[in-house]
Design an enzyme around this catalytic site. Structure first.
Site, PDB file in Angstrom:
ATOM      1  N   GLU A   8      -4.870   6.051  -0.971  1.00  0.00           N
ATOM      2  CA  GLU A   8      -4.110   5.371  -2.037  1.00  0.00           C
ATOM      3  C   GLU A   8      -4.596   3.933  -2.076  1.00  0.00           C
ATOM      4  O   GLU A   8      -3.853   2.984  -1.823  1.00  0.00           O
ATOM      5  CB  GLU A   8      -2.592   5.450  -1.814  1.00  0.00           C
ATOM      6  CG  GLU A   8      -1.838   5.065  -3.111  1.00  0.00           C
ATOM      7  CD  GLU A   8      -0.355   4.853  -2.961  1.00  0.00           C
ATOM      8  OE1 GLU A   8       0.334   5.731  -2.406  1.00  0.00           O
ATOM      9  OE2 GLU A   8       0.108   3.782  -3.398  1.00  0.00           O
ATOM     10  N   HIS A  10      -6.539   0.882  -4.137  1.00  0.00           N
ATOM     11  CA  HIS A  10      -6.658   0.581  -5.562  1.00  0.00           C
ATOM     12  C   HIS A  10      -7.697  -0.459  -5.910  1.00  0.00           C
ATOM     13  O   HIS A  10      -7.976  -1.368  -5.130  1.00  0.00           O
ATOM     14  CB  HIS A  10      -5.310   0.115  -6.095  1.00  0.00           C
ATOM     15  CG  HIS A  10      -4.194   1.078  -5.824  1.00  0.00           C
ATOM     16  ND1 HIS A  10      -4.165   2.344  -6.333  1.00  0.00           N
ATOM     17  CD2 HIS A  10      -3.067   0.959  -5.068  1.00  0.00           C
ATOM     18  CE1 HIS A  10      -3.062   2.969  -5.922  1.00  0.00           C
ATOM     19  NE2 HIS A  10      -2.391   2.146  -5.145  1.00  0.00           N
ATOM     20  N   PHE A  23       4.098  -8.811  -9.887  1.00  0.00           N
ATOM     21  CA  PHE A  23       4.993  -8.264  -8.872  1.00  0.00           C
ATOM     22  C   PHE A  23       4.261  -7.766  -7.631  1.00  0.00           C
ATOM     23  O   PHE A  23       4.850  -7.245  -6.705  1.00  0.00           O
ATOM     24  CB  PHE A  23       5.950  -7.205  -9.438  1.00  0.00           C
ATOM     25  CG  PHE A  23       5.305  -5.987 -10.010  1.00  0.00           C
ATOM     26  CD1 PHE A  23       5.149  -4.851  -9.237  1.00  0.00           C
ATOM     27  CD2 PHE A  23       4.849  -5.967 -11.319  1.00  0.00           C
ATOM     28  CE1 PHE A  23       4.575  -3.716  -9.769  1.00  0.00           C
ATOM     29  CE2 PHE A  23       4.270  -4.837 -11.851  1.00  0.00           C
ATOM     30  CZ  PHE A  23       4.126  -3.708 -11.075  1.00  0.00           C
ATOM     31  N   HIS A 165       1.375   8.681  -8.544  1.00  0.00           N
ATOM     32  CA  HIS A 165       1.571   7.319  -8.025  1.00  0.00           C
ATOM     33  C   HIS A 165       2.691   6.616  -8.786  1.00  0.00           C
ATOM     34  O   HIS A 165       2.886   6.871  -9.965  1.00  0.00           O
ATOM     35  CB  HIS A 165       0.255   6.538  -8.174  1.00  0.00           C
ATOM     36  CG  HIS A 165       0.296   5.180  -7.576  1.00  0.00           C
ATOM     37  ND1 HIS A 165       0.763   4.077  -8.265  1.00  0.00           N
ATOM     38  CD2 HIS A 165      -0.049   4.743  -6.343  1.00  0.00           C
ATOM     39  CE1 HIS A 165       0.693   3.020  -7.474  1.00  0.00           C
ATOM     40  NE2 HIS A 165       0.211   3.393  -6.303  1.00  0.00           N
ATOM     41  N   ASP A 286      -2.711   1.606   0.897  1.00  0.00           N
ATOM     42  CA  ASP A 286      -2.208   1.052  -0.371  1.00  0.00           C
ATOM     43  C   ASP A 286      -2.751  -0.359  -0.584  1.00  0.00           C
ATOM     44  O   ASP A 286      -2.075  -1.217  -1.153  1.00  0.00           O
ATOM     45  CB  ASP A 286      -0.669   1.057  -0.439  1.00  0.00           C
ATOM     46  CG  ASP A 286      -0.131   1.108  -1.881  1.00  0.00           C
ATOM     47  OD1 ASP A 286      -0.949   1.096  -2.820  1.00  0.00           O
ATOM     48  OD2 ASP A 286       1.095   1.151  -2.048  1.00  0.00           O
TER      49      ASP A 286
HETATM   50  C1  GRE Z   1       1.327   0.284  -5.402  1.00  0.00           C
HETATM   51  O1  GRE Z   1       0.218   0.489  -5.876  1.00  0.00           O
HETATM   52  O2  GRE Z   1       1.874   1.154  -4.719  1.00  0.00           O
HETATM   53  C2  GRE Z   1       1.994  -1.034  -5.642  1.00  0.00           C
HETATM   54  C3  GRE Z   1       1.804  -1.692  -6.863  1.00  0.00           C
HETATM   55  C4  GRE Z   1       2.423  -2.932  -7.065  1.00  0.00           C
HETATM   56  C5  GRE Z   1       3.227  -3.499  -6.084  1.00  0.00           C
HETATM   57  C6  GRE Z   1       3.425  -2.835  -4.898  1.00  0.00           C
HETATM   58  C7  GRE Z   1       2.806  -1.604  -4.676  1.00  0.00           C
HETATM   59  O3  GRE Z   1       1.041  -1.138  -7.803  1.00  0.00           O
HETATM   60  O4  GRE Z   1       2.990  -0.949  -3.506  1.00  0.00           O
HETATM   61 ZN    ZN Z   2      -0.360   2.322  -4.593  1.00  0.00          ZN
END
Ligand code: GRE
Ligand code: ZN
Length: 327
Positions: A8, A10, A23, A165, A286
């Site tokens: 996971e 990104h 955020f 997700h 993450d």
């Molecule tokens: C995630 O990709 O799980 C994620 C976000 C934004 C803030 C916190 C987070 O996309 O864990």
């Molecule tokens: Zn994530």
């Protein structure tokens, strides 16, 4: 532990950068965050080396393609993002893999894009950021709906995992969060939103029609493992509108694959392991919403698992799920 696999993890492209910045981090760390999420090369690999993560499957940030109202634009940007991820991972095929971003606004186009990514670009599956909007900002379309049945048939045919997700609830449908923006995103709202979507899939009869589907969910199951017993206990009394042939827990335990992303915590890990079993639980970080260092420091030292299970959950389960060409 060396040789961990994480999935996971990104990246963003310039068109999707603004979506999560506010955020994801504070203004002090914003520049660093921007650099980290755009990086598909040396910086990322260096931290992977340091934290014992051998292989990472990359995906587009949330809400990504799912927040685009215009279907044509969604189809085009998904292709662009996937070509970008493909190029980046092709430079380091022994370290990086890819999940497809999909234009769920058009189920046929989404299936076609997944097929292109898997068959031509060797992607490992798809990662989709929750419900899709389409045409109107206050729309929220969920994938248990009949219009997605042919899409799921294609996912089953390609036999690749689909990572569900989180994304944030849209304000028009989130009256109960009013005055508490902190509550809407990663601290709680992400899990509420994603768990409802996952449970809708289970309750729709989807897994009776496609018994080989594999759904990945992060954050140690978005709170579902903790609530699973009670769901089935109460459904015996009032299964209103439930369309599965079997109890919901049967589908969740059979079809769902759970990662540790962003939830580096022993009580939740123990609960998830006890409910799903060690064959269905996987390491993930993450990044860059979380630090790989935090994920690895916890995972490498937790006494919840034996050394043998640490290796299985941190590595060999993922090799099997994605048929990775690693030892
Ligand atoms: C995630 O990709 O799980 C994620 C976000 C934004 C803030 C916190 C987070 O996309 O864990
Ligand atoms: Zn994530």
């Amino acid at each position: 532990m060396r040789g961990k696999i994480a999935f996971e993890e990104h990246i963003a492209i310039k068109e999707t950068m603004e979506q999560t910045r506010s955020f994801a981090t504070d203004s002090v760390r914003m520049n660093q965050f921007d650099r980290q999420i755009l990086d598909v090369g040396d910086g990322r690999l260096e931290i992977m080396d340091k934290t014992g993560i051998e292989f990472a499957i990359l995906s587009l940030n949330a809400p990504g393609i799912q927040a685009i109202l215009d279907t044509r634009q969604a189809i085009d940007l998904a292709k662009k993002a996937n070509d970008h991820i493909a190029e980046a991972t092709a430079r380091h095929p022994d370290r990086l893999g890819a999940f497809a971003a999909l234009p769920m606004q058009d189920p046929d186009a989404a299936a076609e894009e997944l097929r292109r990514c898997v068959e031509q670009l060797a992607f490992k599956g798809a990662l989709v950021n929750g419900f899709t909007q389409r045409d109107r900002a206050d729309s929220a379309i969920y994938y248990d709906l009949p219009e997605y049945r042919d899409f799921w048939a294609q996912v089953a045919d390609l036999d690749v995992p689909f990572y569900l997700h989180p994304r944030m609830q849209i304000p028009a449908q989130a009256k109960n969060y009013e005055g508490h923006p902190w509550l809407m995103s990663a601290p709680w709202g992400f899990a509420v939103e994603t768990s409802i979507h996952a449970l809708r899939l289970c309750g729709s009869g989807l897994f009776d029609d496609y018994p080989t589907l594999k759904i990945c969910v992060g954050h140690l199951g978005e709170n579902i493992p903790f609530g699973l017993w009670r769901i089935d206990a109460r459904m015996r009394f009032s299964p209103r509108g439930y369309r599965g042939k079997r109890p919901l827990g049967d589908y969740f335990r059979k079809h769902f694959h759970i990662t540790t992303s962003g939830n580096f915590n022993d009580p939740a890990f123990k609960c998830t392991l006890e409910v799903l079993g060690k064959d269905k639980v996987y390491f993930s970080a993450d990044y860059p919403f979380e630090n790989m260092e935090d994920a690895a420091a916890w995972y490498d030292s937790t006494t919840t698992v034996s050394e043998q299970d640490r290796l299985q959950i941190g590595r060999t389960n993922a090799i099997r799920l994605f048929r990775l060409d690693l030892e």
